[in-house]
Enzyme design. Structure first.
Site, mmCIF file in Angstrom:
data_model
loop_
_atom_site.group_PDB
_atom_site.id
_atom_site.type_symbol
_atom_site.label_atom_id
_atom_site.label_comp_id
_atom_site.label_asym_id
_atom_site.label_seq_id
_atom_site.Cartn_x
_atom_site.Cartn_y
_atom_site.Cartn_z
ATOM 1 N N LYS A 29 0.837 -1.199 0.000
ATOM 2 C CA LYS A 29 0.000 0.000 0.000
ATOM 3 C C LYS A 29 0.879 1.259 0.000
ATOM 4 C CE LYS A 29 -3.720 0.257 2.801
ATOM 5 N NZ LYS A 29 -4.967 0.751 2.215
ATOM 6 N N ARG A 99 -3.296 2.978 8.728
ATOM 7 C CA ARG A 99 -3.612 1.664 8.130
ATOM 8 C C ARG A 99 -2.357 0.816 8.021
ATOM 9 N NH1 ARG A 99 -8.477 2.805 4.508
ATOM 10 N NH2 ARG A 99 -8.426 5.057 4.351
ATOM 11 N N GLY A 108 -7.803 -8.020 5.222
ATOM 12 C CA GLY A 108 -8.577 -8.070 6.453
ATOM 13 C C GLY A 108 -7.821 -8.584 7.666
ATOM 14 N N MET A 110 -5.026 -7.310 9.181
ATOM 15 C CA MET A 110 -4.476 -6.351 10.127
ATOM 16 C C MET A 110 -5.399 -5.143 10.233
ATOM 17 S SD MET A 110 -0.495 -6.990 9.523
ATOM 18 C CE MET A 110 -0.697 -6.709 7.807
ATOM 19 N N ARG A 343 -3.528 -1.631 -6.315
ATOM 20 C CA ARG A 343 -2.663 -2.818 -6.269
ATOM 21 C C ARG A 343 -3.052 -3.710 -7.437
ATOM 22 N NH1 ARG A 343 -5.408 -5.332 -0.834
ATOM 23 N NH2 ARG A 343 -7.503 -5.330 -1.654
ATOM 24 N N HIS A 462 1.196 -43.239 -3.176
ATOM 25 C CA HIS A 462 0.624 -43.854 -4.380
ATOM 26 C C HIS A 462 -0.592 -43.080 -4.871
ATOM 27 C CE1 HIS A 462 -1.967 -46.813 -6.474
ATOM 28 N NE2 HIS A 462 -0.821 -47.136 -7.046
ATOM 29 N N SER A 771 18.468 -38.844 -14.863
ATOM 30 C CA SER A 771 17.186 -38.219 -14.533
ATOM 31 C C SER A 771 17.038 -38.253 -13.011
ATOM 32 C CB SER A 771 16.047 -38.978 -15.203
ATOM 33 O OG SER A 771 14.820 -38.421 -14.805
ATOM 34 N N CYS A 838 12.532 -36.219 -12.926
ATOM 35 C CA CYS A 838 11.225 -36.864 -13.104
ATOM 36 C C CYS A 838 10.514 -37.066 -11.773
ATOM 37 C CB CYS A 838 11.349 -38.169 -13.868
ATOM 38 S SG CYS A 838 12.337 -39.403 -13.018
ATOM 39 N N TYR A 858 15.743 -30.720 -19.185
ATOM 40 C CA TYR A 858 14.276 -30.754 -19.171
ATOM 41 C C TYR A 858 13.760 -31.061 -17.773
ATOM 42 C CZ TYR A 858 14.687 -35.830 -19.026
ATOM 43 O OH TYR A 858 14.987 -37.113 -18.641
#
Ligand code: PEP
Ligand code: MG
Length: 882
Positions: A29, A99, A108, A110, A343, A462, A771, A838, A858
């Site tokens: 803010k 504020r 909401g 604080m 914001r 699983h 991997s 992976c 990757y």
């Protein structure tokens, strides 16, 4: 020596000490108020006390740092000079708002105090000056109420109650129907309430009021609700809240004043239209509290045409300036517009994509900024799964919470076994499968269910892994429900019982378990999705593959943009149809010969699976991992299952029982699994290698482009790898000779045992690729069992012993070192070594960024996380360029 730290940053009157980049110091803010002042928007003057000051206050026993007192006094003087008013001066009164505002928004959580500076003299001055006594006393009673609640902890209800009583006595229902005299009397009552609860008189010195209010806002950072909010939303690493002290402007000065909030675009749909609400003759909290119903913002065009036109201009300026959709709070005081906050607007996934694509088309931003800032990976998740129609309306029906194991919402009738799930589905019922935990035997029922709820197991259990692979909602490890299979019911922590057949809803994105059937909305992929994802790919340099075990999943992943398979777990293929019988025969075999015979039965099935997968992804690399789980996972463990197996195989029950007992292990996850199976039963590796290579050669000979990558699991020493590689290569040579043709293939390894990472320079010269299996690597690095960690990890996270569940978010400090070392040592020994991941972390945004930083080729993740990984990878690249 005097403390020269700057704790107070002024703003207003077309200038400011701070800027929008200073959020960590000034809060969101404060930073934006400074920015708006600088770009010339009508912001009432004020100052921001920094988060550093808050941190000092909360760490040093609630005292102010040296210098703060004087700087606050100067800040106040500046406001007074700008406006020609003074705090506490009845003739030219200045009132201020106080504020909170942290670097990340905590709506909401604080506190706020408005109209600070009033006392019995000042209120009279305010009445005289405004010519509006009612307004002045209305402001005063609000101030006493807010100050008492925020600073002195006197509950707001006491004041609300007195207000209601007054309205009743007057026979009116609206606050606005109370006149100045009523409010004057109410102020006296409010002061009495204050005295009664605090045993002291309401403070009358405005500067004292200010000091108390600043302290209260500092203190609200450590309030139980704010601490809880930060925990839930995983907000860490912030110093505290900033405090914004700002000259009041009044939306409650009469019919030519008002207050409102608006978004520059519709936050649900992204439509470019001012979206919000406005309330005439009101202060901000009236809008929030919902006491009066505000009007749609468009109506301001008729009632407040001047301020409305100005507001339209401001919203455009702000969008251009921030290159993002804005959420704005404003007040009109006597037809003059003031902006109190801006914001970046929170938005749905749908709105995020539309806003991003539209803002680029409108020339408000470029593609790189849109990819970097306008869509979050979590937004994509929303779009790919069904959600609840009203995802805020069910809080009173939440029975329990578990781990958000696989996102999306699901609704169905509760069943407690996989068989029942399948049977009920066959009759057209929608079911939710509720299990203590799932095992590979349950996959049929898991597939039949709309969603899965387990009371045990973590994010790589699983149930979680399988559900994510299918994009099926799952809440796992919900330890607070007690499942009773015998009674066919479960009990929630507060004692509610849910029986078989009862309707239940789960939110796999939040982990909530909800009683009853919530209404669902389907997943919706807009045109903007494809456009936006193409843009993300323009910037992405790291590949994105998928973890998929079946052709359908592979095709789904391709449609989401997967560029290959990073992990095909072959064990899932062992459960389908009649194969499990051949698998069990193989396990029960008394001799190698019998084992080979059983494996020969499996070979055609495996080969057919691989043909399907290769066909689903022609021309893409497909990493197939050899059998990994301990063999006991394939055997039945209950008496009837063992009997059934004995009957089917024509062996005495005792034989089955003995085998099940033989295969029992104390620590199966550290036991006879992975390549250890392949070393001791080479015929398993040989059968799997043959199935892969036969499928690949045949397709290659048909002209289909295939790129198989055979992967050995759970390697800890290079010797294990060399042993398995030799079997694979010999098998491939044999198949090539039989078929009279060849195909290119790679043989690589998972790096999931810490020793493999540490000795990566031994292994790399032998391997075509690495991997990282970060599920096992996390398990073995921490020494936390993947299957049991759900019992304690939530408490660890709650108590800040861990920042996150390391099975969800890669632990960069510890496990990450193993990944880095493994990659570096591997590539030192073999420059250019192909490296990927992976484990489940391959689809988690912060972990993807880490993999990018380590230099992986990757990441690989379940199909429904592919778009998330693509965006996270693009954002990592753009962040690195910035
Ligand atoms: C891993 O350990 O990270 C992995 C991908 O293998 P699995 O989860 O099958 O053990
Ligand atoms: Mg593993």
């Amino acid at each position: 020596m005097a403390n020269t730290t700057q704790f107070v940053y002024g703003f207003g009157g077309g200038a400011a000490d701070g800027s929008k980049e200073m959020k960590s110091l000034l809060g969101g803010k404060g930073a934006n108020l400074a920015e708006m002042s600088t770009i010339g928007l009508p912001v009432p003057p004020g100052f921001t006390v920094t988060t550093e000051a808050c941190n000092y206050y909360s760490q040093r026993g609630h005292v102010w740092p040296d210098g703060l007192e004087a700087q606050v006094a100067d800040g106040l003087k500046n406001i007074e000079a700008t406006l020609g008013r003074q705090l506490g001066d009845p003739d030219r009164p200045l009132l201020v708002s106080v504020r909170s505002g942290a670097a990340q928004s905590m709506p909401g959580m604080m506190d706020t105090v408005l109209n600070l500076g009033l006392n019995d003299d000042v209120v009279e001055g305010l009445a005289r000056e405004s010519g509006n006594e009612r307004f002045a006393y209305d402001a005063y009673r609000r101030f006493i109420d807010m100050f008492s609640a925020v600073v002195m902890d006197v509950h707001h209800d006491h004041f609300e109650h007195a207000l209601e009583e007054m309205k009743m006595r007057k026979g009116v229902t609206e606050d606005l129907s109370l006149d100045a005299g009523d409010l004057r009397r109410l102020v006296e009552t409010f002061k009495e309430i204050y005295r009664e609860h605090t045993k002291s008189a309401f403070p009358t010195v405005p500067k004292e009021q200010l000091r108390h209010a600043i302290n209260a806002v500092f203190g609200s950072w450590d309030s139980a609700r704010a601490v809880k909010y930060r925990q839930i939303n995983r907000i860490t690493g912030l110093l505290g809240t900033a405090v914004n002290v700002q000259a009041m402007v009044y939306g409650n000065m009469g019919p030519s004043s008002g207050t409102g909030v608006c978004f520059t675009r519709n936050p649900s749909t992204g439509e470019r239209l001012l979206y919000g609400e406005f309330l005439v003759n009101a202060q901000g909290e009236d809008v929030v509290a919902g006491i009066r119903t505000p009007e749609p913002i468009a109506e301001m065009a008729d009632t407040f045409p001047g301020p409305y036109r100005e507001l339209l201009d401001v919203t455009q300026t702000l969008e251009q300036h921030y290159q993002n959709m804005q959420d704005i709070e404003f007040t009109v005081q006597d037809q003059k517009l003031y902006i109190l906050q801006t914001r970046n607007g929170k938005r749905t996934g749908k709105a995020a994509l539309k806003t991003a694509v539209d803002m680029v088309a409108e020339g408000l931003t470029d593609r790189a900024t849109a990819v970097m800032n306008l869509v979050e990976p979590g937004h994509l998740d929303q779009l790919l799964h069904p959600g609840f129609k009203d995802d805020t309306g069910y809080s009173d029906r939440v029975l329990a919470s578990g781990l958000p194991a696989s996102p999306g919402a699901a609704v169905g009738r509760v069943v407690f076994s996989a068989d029942e799930a399948e049977a009920w589905k066959a009759t057209g019922e929608k079911v939710l499968l509720v299990r203590i935990e799932t095992s590979p035997e349950d996959v049929g029922g898991m597939d039949a269910a709309e969603g899965i709820l387990t009371s045990r197991g973590g994010m790589t259990s699983h149930a979680a892994v399988v559900a994510r692979g299918w994009g099926k909602p799952c809440v796992a490890g919900c330890g607070s429900i007690a499942i009773d299979y015998k009674a066919q019911q479960f009990t929630s922590p507060d004692g509610q019982t849910v029986k078989k057949g009862d309707w239940l809803s789960i939110n796999g994105s939040s982990g909530e378990v909800i009683l009853g059937a919530e209404e669902l909305v389907p997943a919706e992929l807009s045109d903007e999705f494809a456009t936006f994802m193409d843009w993300a790919d323009e910037f992405r340099t790291i590949g994105v593959r998928t973890n998929a075990d079946a052709p359908d999943d592979a095709s789904q992943a391709v449609s989401f943009g997967a560029e290959g398979i990073g992990l095909c777990r072959t064990e899932h293929m062992f459960f389908e149809g009649h194969r499990i019988q051949s698998v069990r025969k193989m396990i029960l075999a008394a001799s190698e010969e019998d084992r080979r015979a059983a494996l020969a039965e499996l070979l055609p099935y495996q080969k057919a699976d691989f043909l399907g997968i290769f066909r689903a992804m022609p021309g893409m690399p497909i990493t197939i991992r050899l059998l990994d789980p301990p063999l006991h996972e394939f055997l039945p463990h209950d008496a009837s299952g063992m009997q059934e197996m004995a009957d089917l195989m024509g062996v005495p029950l005792k034989t089955v029982q003995t085998k099940v007992a033989d295969l029992d292990e104390f620590n199966p996850m550290l036991g006879h699994r992975g390549c250890r199976l392949g070393v001791t039963f080479p015929e398993i590796t040989t059968m799997q290698a043959r199935a892969i290579i036969e499928a690949a050669v045949e397709l290659h000979m048909e002209g289909v482009d295939v790129l198989p990558e055979i992967m050995v699991p759970l390697i800890g020493t290079v010797e294990e790898f060399v042993n398995q590689k030799a079997l694979i290569c010999q098998t491939a040579d044999a198949v090539f000779a039989e078929k009279g043709g060849t195909v290119d293939y790679l043989v690589g390894t998972m790096i999931e045992v810490p020793r493999a990472a540490l000795t990566a320079d031994d292994i790399a010269p032998e391997a075509d690729f690495f991997s990282f299996g970060t599920n096992d690597l996390t398990q073995m690095c921490f020494g936390y069992s993947r299957d049991d960690a759900g019992k304690f990890l939530p408490s660890y996270v709650e108590r800040k012993i861990l920042p996150d569940d390391p099975f969800q978010v890669l632990d960069q400090r510890g496990v990450g070192q193993l990944v880095r070392i493994g990659t570096e040592r591997g590539r030192e020994a073999k420059p250019g070594l192909k490296v990927g991941i992976c484990g489940e972390h391959g689809g988690e945004p912060s972990s993807v960024a880490f993999c990018y930083a380590v230099g992986m080729d990757y990441v690989s993740c379940s199909p429904f996380r592919v778009p998330i990984a693509r965006l996270a990878a693009a954002q990592a690249e753009l962040a690195a360029q910035a």
